[in-house]
Every structure is written in C-alpha cells, then in structure tokens.
Design a protein around this motif. Structure first.
Motif, mmCIF file in Angstrom:
data_model
loop_
_atom_site.group_PDB
_atom_site.id
_atom_site.type_symbol
_atom_site.label_atom_id
_atom_site.label_comp_id
_atom_site.label_asym_id
_atom_site.label_seq_id
_atom_site.Cartn_x
_atom_site.Cartn_y
_atom_site.Cartn_z
ATOM 1 N N ASP A 261 0.846 -1.193 0.000
ATOM 2 C CA ASP A 261 0.000 0.000 0.000
ATOM 3 C C ASP A 261 0.885 1.247 0.000
ATOM 4 O OD1 ASP A 261 0.914 0.307 2.593
ATOM 5 O OD2 ASP A 261 -0.845 -0.626 3.497
ATOM 6 N N ALA A 262 0.339 2.378 0.410
ATOM 7 C CA ALA A 262 1.077 3.647 0.283
ATOM 8 C C ALA A 262 2.133 3.842 1.380
ATOM 9 C CB ALA A 262 0.094 4.803 0.296
ATOM 10 N N ARG A 263 2.127 2.959 2.398
ATOM 11 C CA ARG A 263 3.118 3.124 3.466
ATOM 12 C C ARG A 263 4.514 2.792 2.966
ATOM 13 N NH1 ARG A 263 0.516 -0.534 7.864
ATOM 14 N NH2 ARG A 263 -0.175 -1.439 5.922
ATOM 15 N N ARG A 264 5.520 3.470 3.493
ATOM 16 C CA ARG A 264 6.909 3.240 3.095
ATOM 17 C C ARG A 264 7.763 3.027 4.337
ATOM 18 N NH1 ARG A 264 4.664 2.956 -0.941
ATOM 19 N NH2 ARG A 264 4.950 4.028 -2.902
ATOM 20 N N PRO A 265 8.765 2.170 4.240
ATOM 21 C CA PRO A 265 9.748 2.143 5.333
ATOM 22 C C PRO A 265 10.478 3.483 5.366
ATOM 23 C CG PRO A 265 10.083 0.307 3.799
ATOM 24 C CD PRO A 265 9.095 1.240 3.159
ATOM 25 N N ARG A 266 10.860 3.929 6.551
ATOM 26 C CA ARG A 266 11.724 5.128 6.637
ATOM 27 C C ARG A 266 13.130 4.705 6.229
ATOM 28 N NH1 ARG A 266 9.730 4.745 11.766
ATOM 29 N NH2 ARG A 266 11.451 5.680 12.904
ATOM 30 N N LEU A 267 13.641 5.360 5.202
ATOM 31 C CA LEU A 267 14.970 5.001 4.714
ATOM 32 C C LEU A 267 16.038 5.781 5.485
ATOM 33 C CD1 LEU A 267 14.351 4.918 0.849
ATOM 34 C CD2 LEU A 267 14.816 2.953 2.340
ATOM 35 N N LEU A 282 21.446 17.004 4.230
ATOM 36 C CA LEU A 282 20.152 16.887 4.925
ATOM 37 C C LEU A 282 20.088 17.884 6.084
ATOM 38 C CD1 LEU A 282 17.634 14.957 4.676
ATOM 39 C CD2 LEU A 282 18.579 13.730 6.624
ATOM 40 N N LEU A 283 21.188 17.927 6.860
ATOM 41 C CA LEU A 283 21.224 18.838 8.009
ATOM 42 C C LEU A 283 21.074 20.293 7.581
ATOM 43 C CD1 LEU A 283 24.104 17.464 10.286
ATOM 44 C CD2 LEU A 283 21.645 17.638 10.828
ATOM 45 N N ALA A 284 21.687 20.613 6.444
ATOM 46 C CA ALA A 284 21.664 22.004 5.976
ATOM 47 C C ALA A 284 20.382 22.334 5.219
ATOM 48 C CB ALA A 284 22.885 22.254 5.091
ATOM 49 N N GLY A 285 19.489 21.338 5.075
ATOM 50 C CA GLY A 285 18.232 21.584 4.366
ATOM 51 C C GLY A 285 18.441 21.806 2.872
ATOM 52 N N ARG A 286 19.538 21.261 2.349
ATOM 53 C CA ARG A 286 19.846 21.484 0.928
ATOM 54 C C ARG A 286 19.299 20.365 0.048
ATOM 55 N NH1 ARG A 286 25.820 23.703 0.001
ATOM 56 N NH2 ARG A 286 25.474 22.343 -1.789
ATOM 57 N N GLU A 287 19.253 20.646 -1.245
ATOM 58 C CA GLU A 287 18.807 19.602 -2.180
ATOM 59 C C GLU A 287 19.974 18.810 -2.724
ATOM 60 O OE1 GLU A 287 16.127 20.969 -5.145
ATOM 61 O OE2 GLU A 287 14.815 21.859 -3.636
ATOM 62 N N GLU A 288 21.195 19.287 -2.435
ATOM 63 C CA GLU A 288 22.387 18.602 -2.913
ATOM 64 C C GLU A 288 23.298 18.253 -1.755
ATOM 65 O OE1 GLU A 288 23.738 21.288 -5.949
ATOM 66 O OE2 GLU A 288 21.962 20.733 -7.119
ATOM 67 N N GLY A 289 24.216 17.328 -2.007
ATOM 68 C CA GLY A 289 25.167 16.940 -0.975
ATOM 69 C C GLY A 289 26.186 18.045 -0.719
ATOM 70 N N LEU A 312 18.746 12.685 -5.634
ATOM 71 C CA LEU A 312 17.780 11.582 -5.518
ATOM 72 C C LEU A 312 17.817 10.965 -4.120
ATOM 73 C CD1 LEU A 312 18.264 9.875 -9.000
ATOM 74 C CD2 LEU A 312 16.155 10.920 -8.145
ATOM 75 N N MET A 313 19.033 10.798 -3.577
ATOM 76 C CA MET A 313 19.126 10.236 -2.216
ATOM 77 C C MET A 313 18.405 11.125 -1.221
ATOM 78 S SD MET A 313 22.818 8.575 -1.342
ATOM 79 C CE MET A 313 23.927 9.309 -2.510
ATOM 80 N N LEU A 314 18.660 12.427 -1.310
ATOM 81 C CA LEU A 314 18.033 13.352 -0.350
ATOM 82 C C LEU A 314 16.514 13.347 -0.502
ATOM 83 C CD1 LEU A 314 20.771 16.116 -0.492
ATOM 84 C CD2 LEU A 314 19.987 14.960 1.587
ATOM 85 N N ARG A 315 16.060 13.238 -1.752
ATOM 86 C CA ARG A 315 14.604 13.158 -1.967
ATOM 87 C C ARG A 315 14.029 11.891 -1.339
ATOM 88 N NH1 ARG A 315 13.544 13.752 -8.167
ATOM 89 N NH2 ARG A 315 15.298 15.134 -8.418
ATOM 90 N N LEU A 317 15.196 10.123 1.166
ATOM 91 C CA LEU A 317 15.202 10.196 2.638
ATOM 92 C C LEU A 317 14.047 11.074 3.127
ATOM 93 C CD1 LEU A 317 19.039 10.655 3.308
ATOM 94 C CD2 LEU A 317 17.717 8.528 3.329
ATOM 95 N N ARG A 318 13.868 12.222 2.473
ATOM 96 C CA ARG A 318 12.812 13.153 2.917
ATOM 97 C C ARG A 318 11.426 12.570 2.642
ATOM 98 N NH1 ARG A 318 16.560 17.662 0.753
ATOM 99 N NH2 ARG A 318 17.444 18.466 2.691
ATOM 100 N N ALA A 319 11.276 11.972 1.465
ATOM 101 C CA ALA A 319 9.937 11.488 1.073
ATOM 102 C C ALA A 319 9.467 10.349 1.977
ATOM 103 C CB ALA A 319 9.962 11.008 -0.376
ATOM 104 N N THR A 320 10.399 9.584 2.544
ATOM 105 C CA THR A 320 9.981 8.449 3.374
ATOM 106 C C THR A 320 10.016 8.790 4.867
ATOM 107 O OG1 THR A 320 12.242 7.579 3.460
ATOM 108 C CG2 THR A 320 10.835 6.756 1.674
ATOM 109 N N GLY A 321 10.347 10.038 5.195
ATOM 110 C CA GLY A 321 10.453 10.411 6.616
ATOM 111 C C GLY A 321 11.686 9.807 7.251
ATOM 112 N N GLY A 322 12.678 9.518 6.433
ATOM 113 C CA GLY A 322 13.910 8.888 6.936
ATOM 114 C C GLY A 322 14.920 9.901 7.419
#
Ligand SMILES: Cc1ncc(COP(=O)(O)O)c(C=O)c1O
Length: 408
Positions: A261-267, A282-289, A312-315, A317-322
């Motif tokens: 279903d629509a649930r995802r593991p947190r990555l 991620l810490l800096a709230g950026r879209e790039e590493g 893509l990695m940052l997306r 992590l954010r999209a799954t609440g990871g």
C-alpha cells in the motif's frame, strides 16, 4: 512474458528518452535517467503474488527489468541472498524485530553484482564493445567479473589505497586495471581521458547509465517478498546511493503493482564522519550533498565525496520520513566486533557502519521499541583483511585451542 520497459526518464525534468540505444545521463540536466515500465501490463501479467510461482534470483521478474539481448541475461547467480532474523541484535537494540539482509552472498562478495548483472547485460545487448568503471573497490570487481562473463574487455580504475582484496580481485579478472592517486572521482577522470574518442567504449560509473539502479532495486522487492511485508525502517550504508535510490524506486513500482500500500519504510543513509555529503546536505536543508574536505575512512565503499545521485538520495530520505547520520571508524570497528560475537555474522565495514548507525538511532529515540528494522550488510568482511586486523581481539585474549590440544 517479457520486459515491460517503456522508456527512460530524466530524474530532474521528467523528459523521456528511448531506451533502444546506449544511454548515459539526461542530456540537458546531466542527471541520472530512470527506467520506466508499463506497470499496468506487468501487473496483469504477474498477478497478485507472483513470487509464489517464481523461483530464482535477480532475474526472476523479467517484466520489471530491461530486456536482455538474444543470449539472455549476463548472470553469475546474483540475488537470492539471506534475510537473516537476528534476534540477539533485536534484543540489543530493544526493538520488535531486526533482520540483516546479507548481500555478501552475491558473486564477487558484494551487492555490486546485482547492478552489474543488469548493466552489463544491457551494455552488451545495446552494442558496447568495451566497458570501464571507476570504483571505490567492489564495483570494479563486479564489473570485471560480469564483463568477462559477457565476453567483453573491461578496464577498472580505483584509488591506489583501495583494500588489497579489491585490487587483487580486479587484477585477476579485468582486462586492464589502474590504481590511481586520489579518490574515485580521480579514477573516473583518468578513465575518461584515457578512453576519450575511442569507439564502442561504455562508462558504467554509478548512475551514469540507467541499469545498475535496476539491478539494485531488486533489493526492495526482496524486502517485501522475504518478510511478507515491508519493515518500518531500512538502514543502508550509502556511498553513490544506488541501493537506496533503487529501493525507493522499487517501493513505487510495487505500489503500482498492488504488492504494497502507500506506506513506506523510513529510509536511513549511514555514512562515515569524514565523508558524509548526504548527512551534511540533509542537516543544511539542501537539495544537494555537501562535499567533505578530507574524506578518509576504513569503509572504502563509503568514500564517495560527490555522488551524482545526491539529489535523488536526499529526496528518498525526505519522502519516506527517513534520516541520515554519520558514524566514526571507531564506532564501526566496535560494531563489527559486536555483531560478530552476538550473531556470528562478520560484517564488511560498510555493513558494520549501518549497525553502528542503528545503535545510535535507538539511543537517540529516533527508532522506537515497537519497530521492525532491516539493515544491509553490503559485502563480505573477507574482502577487508586490513580492517579485520584492526578489530580488537577478545579480552582477555585466549589462545585458540585446537582438537587434540592438551589441557594446561
Ligand atoms: C561494500 C559496500 N557497501 C556500500 C557501498 C555504497 O554503495 P552505494 O554506492 O550503492 O551507495 C559500496 C560502494 O562501493 C560498497 O562497496
């Protein structure tokens, strides 16, 4: 039923491209291309629980992979790795359940085999005559093995201080092997200059072609199939990030197929303190590493300062609440020894980093006591004798007693 591959899609703009020719990155954005399938057709062909009928490893769902050429997939038996229930580790963490997905069982001793099986299959099918890859170590061994299996020449370049087993493996398997000063980016530059203008040569660098990701995504299918459900949290040692991005892609595909279903593991991406571009991004709230200044770590596979898949990695992590976190070499060594003693599992340094990350997430309360978690051991510890030599021996260190030894 055969592949339902439709086209390739730019991961930034969504623009589509045909797949019937050798493809690299998206021409305008320079970012990775993603393979897109006719999932409605695949769903009709596969039925609700196709794994009941389909045995075999990575290639068991050809509907969801690109189409191999007339000679079939280039395979060495990849996939089919154990999903080990690790009860003592679950108790150590204080969680409901914990599994180790042990990718060390793959050909060439790492999960890189999954990606290279699919990428080499497609490169050969689409007309590449020679292959090359820059590597932190394991991807080079995997490319060399699969290129040989496909009957194609290949060149591998890696940092000169890569683990000795990676260097020896590649020397034994590849057509040409180069050990260069610097990091994986320098190895890539070296190869691009060396092969510039040569006809028929194809670069299999991480995410510079679309199909290594397709091989790695099958780890996401395995989670669903082997657990009967998805876990709450998936912890993965991230360098170039293909496994993480691949699993995230697999989750979307499985939802479209009606498998979940629509649930995802947190990555969760675990990196090393000296080389943590995704953690910092991620810490800096950026879209790039954020590239590190001095990337030095014993976990060679995680020495990737500027991954092409950073966005893509940052997306994912954010999209799954990871989340993402960095551990030190000392934490990693301690984790390696702990899991070895608790479960008889000798993790590679990258896998040990994942376990160290899990411990920290539990201590900090990010991981709850009711959760079910999977962490990935991405390769064989035996490819890292230099690291194993640093693991502290038992205390007190007892001499090994062999059969027939007299009691003192
Ligand atoms: C054993 C091991 N684990 C993890 C990684 C990182 O993998 P990825 O590039 O998919 O993030 C590598 C990459 O070389 C590796 O060799």
């Amino acid at each position: 039923m055969s592949s339902t591959l439709l086209h390739l899609e730019c991961s930034e703009t969504g623009r589509t491209f045909p797949w019937r020719q050798l493809a690299t990155v998206s021409p305008a954005s320079g970012r990775p291309l993603l393979a897109r399938y006719d999932l409605e057709r695949a769903k009709a062909a596969l039925g609700p629980a196709p794994w009941r009928e389909r045995a075999g490893g990575l290639w068991r769902f050809p509907e969801l992979l690109p189409p191999p050429g007339p000679t079939g997939p280039v395979t060495l038996g990849e996939g089919q790795t154990p999903m080990l229930a690790t009860e003592r580790l679950a108790r150590r963490l204080g969680v409901r359940a914990c599994w180790c997905k042990d990718e060390s069982f793959n050909p060439t001793g790492s999960f890189k085999a999954r990606g290279m099986s699919v990428a080499v299959t497609m490169a050969a099918a689409l007309g590449a005559r020679e292959l090359y890859v820059p590597t932190a170590g394991n991807a080079g061994g995997a490319l060399a093995a699969y290129a040989a299996r496909a009957g194609l020449p290949c060149a591998v370049a890696m940092p000169e201080d890569s683990p000795s087993a990676n260097r020896l493996e590649v020397r034994a398997l590849a057509t040409e092997c180069f050990e260069v000063p610097g990091l994986i980016g320098d190895a890539g530059r070296f190869l691009r200059e060396r092969y510039a203008g040569r006809e028929g040569v194809f670069d299999l660098s991480t995410l510079k072609e679309p199909y290594r990701l397709e091989g790695k995504k099958t780890m996401g299918y395995d989670l669903r199939i082997e657990l009967g459900d998805l876990p709450d949290v998936v912890v993965y040692p991230a360098g170039g990030g293909t496994g993480l991005i691949g699993m995230w892609k697999a989750f979307d595909e499985m939802q479209a197929l009606g498998w979940i279903d629509a649930r995802r593991p947190r990555l969760v991406a675990v990196q090393m303190k000296s080389c943590a571009p995704i953690v910092e991004g991620l810490l800096a709230g950026r879209e790039e590493g954020v590239p590190p200044t001095a990337p030095r770590t014993l976990a060679a596979g995680l020495r990737v300062p500027t991954p092409l898949g950073d966005r893509l990695m940052l997306r994912a992590l954010r999209a799954t609440g990871g989340t993402a976190l960095a551990v030190s070499d000392d934490e990693m060594l301690h984790a390696l020894r702990e899991v070895a003693r608790l479960e008889g599992l000798l993790l590679c340094p990258e896998g040990a980093a994942a376990w160290a990350g899990l411990l920290r997430l539990r201590e900090e309360g990010w991981l709850g006591s009711e959760e079910r978690v999977v962490f990935f051991n991405t390769g064989s510890a035996l490819k890292y004798p230099e690291v194993l030599a640093l693991v502290r021996p038992p205390d007190p260190c007892r001499p090994l007693r062999l059969v027939g030894d007299q009691e003192a």
